[in-house]
Write a protein that holds these residues in place. Structure first.
Motif, short mmCIF file in Angstrom:
data_model
loop_
_atom_site.label_atom_id
_atom_site.label_comp_id
_atom_site.label_asym_id
_atom_site.label_seq_id
_atom_site.Cartn_x
_atom_site.Cartn_y
_atom_site.Cartn_z
N LEU A 34 0.39 3.08 2.18
CA LEU A 34 -0.76 2.45 2.86
C LEU A 34 -1.93 2.21 1.90
N ALA A 37 4.83 -7.55 -0.11
CA ALA A 37 3.49 -7.92 0.37
C ALA A 37 2.90 -9.04 -0.47
N SER A 63 -7.12 -2.41 7.76
CA SER A 63 -6.20 -1.61 8.58
C SER A 63 -5.42 -0.61 7.73
N CYS A 64 -4.92 -1.09 6.60
CA CYS A 64 -4.17 -0.19 5.71
C CYS A 64 -5.07 0.91 5.15
N ALA A 69 -5.77 -6.90 7.26
CA ALA A 69 -4.65 -6.08 6.79
C ALA A 69 -5.14 -5.04 5.78
N ALA A 70 -6.04 -5.44 4.89
CA ALA A 70 -6.60 -4.50 3.90
C ALA A 70 -7.36 -3.38 4.60
N THR A 89 1.13 7.75 3.13
CA THR A 89 -0.20 7.72 2.52
C THR A 89 -0.21 6.87 1.26
N ALA A 98 -5.66 3.39 8.08
CA ALA A 98 -4.42 4.13 8.34
C ALA A 98 -4.10 5.06 7.17
N GLY A 99 -4.32 4.60 5.94
CA GLY A 99 -4.07 5.43 4.77
C GLY A 99 -4.96 6.66 4.74
N LEU A 133 -0.90 -0.72 -0.40
CA LEU A 133 -0.97 -2.00 0.32
C LEU A 133 -2.41 -2.42 0.55
N SER A 134 -3.27 -1.45 0.86
CA SER A 134 -4.68 -1.76 1.04
C SER A 134 -5.27 -2.37 -0.23
#
Length: 189
Positions: free
Chosen positions: A171, A63, A83-84, A80-81, A168, A87-88, A174-175
């Protein structure tokens, strides 16, 4: 001869290092707060933790390289931040729910995976001893969860829990990376 590093460049490098360390910190916190369950009471969860650490390391590196080399727009990185993060959070709640539904505290060393369907022998035993909870059943079976629930169910539940756990951790990490990159890029504007 090397050129001197400007004070601004030094500060930016320090902030970058702090943001990347923050991403690792997020992953480590999740690893300790919601550790993965053991498949059998005699096992430990270290293999799942190591797998999560490896995947986090690889995905974070990919990433960071993709964002730095590809130079996507600031809005894309921010999306992206976010969304992650969403989702996380969803996978964390799903993981915690699964942890409550598909595990049992047995020996104080962390949760142990259980099934939903008793084996024939375990069903007879549970009927003869009303009010037995999962901990009692595991103790009475001398820690052999595969004597209480079908092994295929235990393995399927374990894989589901480990998958949710790893998702978890990845994500959230990555966030944190994308949020850090968003902040870094915003300072450059």
């Amino acid at each position: 001869m090397t050129e001197p590093v400007s004070e601004t460049g030094s500060v930016k490098a320090s902030i970058d290092a702090l943001l990347q360390a923050g991403a690792w910190l997020v992953a480590v916190i999740v690893l300790f707060v919601a550790a993965p369950p053991r498949l059998m009471p005699a096992d430990d969860a270290i293999q799942s933790v190591r797998t999560a650490q490896f995947l986090v390391a690889v995905l974070l590196a990919l990433a960071i390289v993709a964002v730095r080399r590809g130079r996507p727009r600031l809005r894309t990185i921010w999306s992206a931040a976010a969304s992650c993060l969403v989702a996380g959070t969803a996978t964390l709640f799903a993981y915690l729910w699964l942890l409550g539904e598909r595990t049992c505290g047995y020996d104080g060393r962390g949760p142990v995976v259980i099934g939903q369907t008793f084996t024939t022998e375990a069903a007879r035993y549970a009927a003869a001893v009303p009010g037995s909870d999962c901990k009692t059943l595991i103790q009475d079976a001398a820690g052999r969860t595969d004597a209480i629930w079908p092994r295929s169910e235990l393995v399927a539940n374990h894989l589901l829990l480990v998958g949710a756990f790893i998702a978890t951790v990845v994500l959230f990490a990555l966030s944190a990376v994308f949020a850090g990159e968003t902040l870094r890029r915003a300072r450059e504007l």
